[in-house]
Design a protein around this motif. Structure first.
Motif, mmCIF file in Angstrom:
data_model
loop_
_atom_site.group_PDB
_atom_site.id
_atom_site.type_symbol
_atom_site.label_atom_id
_atom_site.label_comp_id
_atom_site.label_asym_id
_atom_site.label_seq_id
_atom_site.Cartn_x
_atom_site.Cartn_y
_atom_site.Cartn_z
ATOM 1 N N LYS A 49 0.831 -1.221 0.000
ATOM 2 C CA LYS A 49 0.000 0.000 0.000
ATOM 3 C C LYS A 49 0.861 1.265 0.000
ATOM 4 C CE LYS A 49 -4.388 -1.042 2.260
ATOM 5 N NZ LYS A 49 -5.134 -0.863 3.520
ATOM 6 N N THR A 52 2.350 1.713 -3.461
ATOM 7 C CA THR A 52 1.334 2.226 -4.389
ATOM 8 C C THR A 52 1.063 3.698 -4.130
ATOM 9 O OG1 THR A 52 0.318 0.051 -4.555
ATOM 10 C CG2 THR A 52 -1.054 1.922 -5.185
ATOM 11 N N GLY A 53 0.973 4.090 -2.855
ATOM 12 C CA GLY A 53 0.726 5.489 -2.503
ATOM 13 C C GLY A 53 1.824 6.404 -3.000
ATOM 14 N N TYR A 55 4.042 5.755 -5.383
ATOM 15 C CA TYR A 55 4.057 5.707 -6.853
ATOM 16 C C TYR A 55 2.982 6.644 -7.429
ATOM 17 C CZ TYR A 55 3.460 4.103 -11.623
ATOM 18 O OH TYR A 55 3.334 4.062 -12.986
ATOM 19 N N ASN A 56 1.792 6.619 -6.847
ATOM 20 C CA ASN A 56 0.705 7.488 -7.334
ATOM 21 C C ASN A 56 1.049 8.965 -7.193
ATOM 22 O OD1 ASN A 56 -0.935 5.377 -8.177
ATOM 23 N ND2 ASN A 56 -1.988 5.230 -6.213
ATOM 24 N N ILE A 59 3.444 9.797 -9.999
ATOM 25 C CA ILE A 59 2.744 9.892 -11.292
ATOM 26 C C ILE A 59 2.035 11.244 -11.407
ATOM 27 C CG2 ILE A 59 0.807 8.935 -12.633
ATOM 28 C CD1 ILE A 59 3.557 7.416 -12.765
ATOM 29 N N LYS A 60 1.368 11.673 -10.354
ATOM 30 C CA LYS A 60 0.645 12.949 -10.380
ATOM 31 C C LYS A 60 1.585 14.154 -10.414
ATOM 32 C CE LYS A 60 -3.488 11.154 -8.179
ATOM 33 N NZ LYS A 60 -4.301 11.087 -6.964
ATOM 34 N N HIS A 73 7.940 0.371 -11.909
ATOM 35 C CA HIS A 73 7.455 0.044 -10.567
ATOM 36 C C HIS A 73 6.825 -1.336 -10.570
ATOM 37 C CE1 HIS A 73 3.395 0.829 -11.957
ATOM 38 N NE2 HIS A 73 2.953 0.375 -10.821
ATOM 39 N N TYR A 144 -1.919 13.502 -0.808
ATOM 40 C CA TYR A 144 -3.295 13.635 -1.269
ATOM 41 C C TYR A 144 -4.309 13.112 -0.254
ATOM 42 C CZ TYR A 144 -1.490 14.973 -5.820
ATOM 43 O OH TYR A 144 -0.841 15.630 -6.835
ATOM 44 N N SER A 145 -3.845 12.373 0.739
ATOM 45 C CA SER A 145 -4.787 11.748 1.669
ATOM 46 C C SER A 145 -4.869 12.444 3.021
ATOM 47 C CB SER A 145 -4.420 10.271 1.864
ATOM 48 O OG SER A 145 -3.103 10.154 2.335
#
Length: 195
Positions: A49, A52-53, A55-56, A59-60, A73, A144-145
């Motif tokens: 997780k 993934t967080g 990596y996201n 990407i953004k 990745h 972002y979270s």
């Protein structure tokens, strides 16, 4: 309580081959980082997780000059551009802070807003300073979270280094409105944590 720091992650043969020619750079709470040939690093994560967080976020932020380029990745790893320079906190500890560094930190926070980050904060140790005093982010988390409206961790780090007042002087010169918010919130934070 002793926490087991060892863990095993299955990696494909291509990644294992890369690791054979790599150099250990460091490890942290979320994983371990190795320097690869061709100006790249691989970060291997303990938790899928978290990988993934991060990596996201990369990407953004791929069009931002403040973040390294991602090449590859997987579930537990990211191969990205190597960020040289010196860790911000280590540089400041040795050399102090100057107006150019302060202005570049302010610009970074403005970039966070443009990227629509909810968390307008980062730790000093996750920022690297280049020879021209430009700044790069190496370890973005929860941007972002998590909701943080001012650079609390960053200012806490600058405070621990004894340079937060110098930094805030530059913030005040550049944007009195931003200074009011950051100064007020940080003083509030300090008061809460002294008791």
């Amino acid at each position: 309580m002793n926490e087991d720091k060892s863990y095993y992650i299955q990696l494909n043969s291509n990644i294992e081959k890369m690791l054979k020619t790599s150099e250990f750079l460091g490890s942290g709470h979320n994983g371990i980082v190795y320097l690869l040939p061709n100006n790249k690093v691989i970060k291997i994560f303990k938790d899928k997780k978290v990988c993934t967080g991060e990596y996201n976020i990369f990407i953004k932020t791929r069009k931002s000059k403040y973040f390294p380029k991602v090449y590859e990745h997987g579930a537990y790893y990211i191969v990205r551009e190597f960020v040289g320079g010196q860790r911000l906190d280590k540089y400041i500890k040795k050399n102090g802070i100057n107006k150019v560094i302060s202005l570049n930190i302010i610009k970074l926070m403005e970039e966070f807003k443009k990227l629509k980050f909810n968390r307008l904060d980062i730790r000093c140790k996750d920022l690297y300073l280049m020879d021209d005093f430009s700044i790069n982010v190496i370890d973005p988390k929860n941007n972002y979270s998590k909701k943080v409206i001012y650079p609390r961790h960053l200012m806490k780090g600058l405070n621990n280094l004894g340079v937060v007042d110098q930094f805030l002087e530059v913030v005040c010169e550049e944007s009195p409105k931003t200074f009011e918010l950051w100064d007020f919130r940080f003083k509030q934070y300090l008061e809460k944590n002294i008791k």
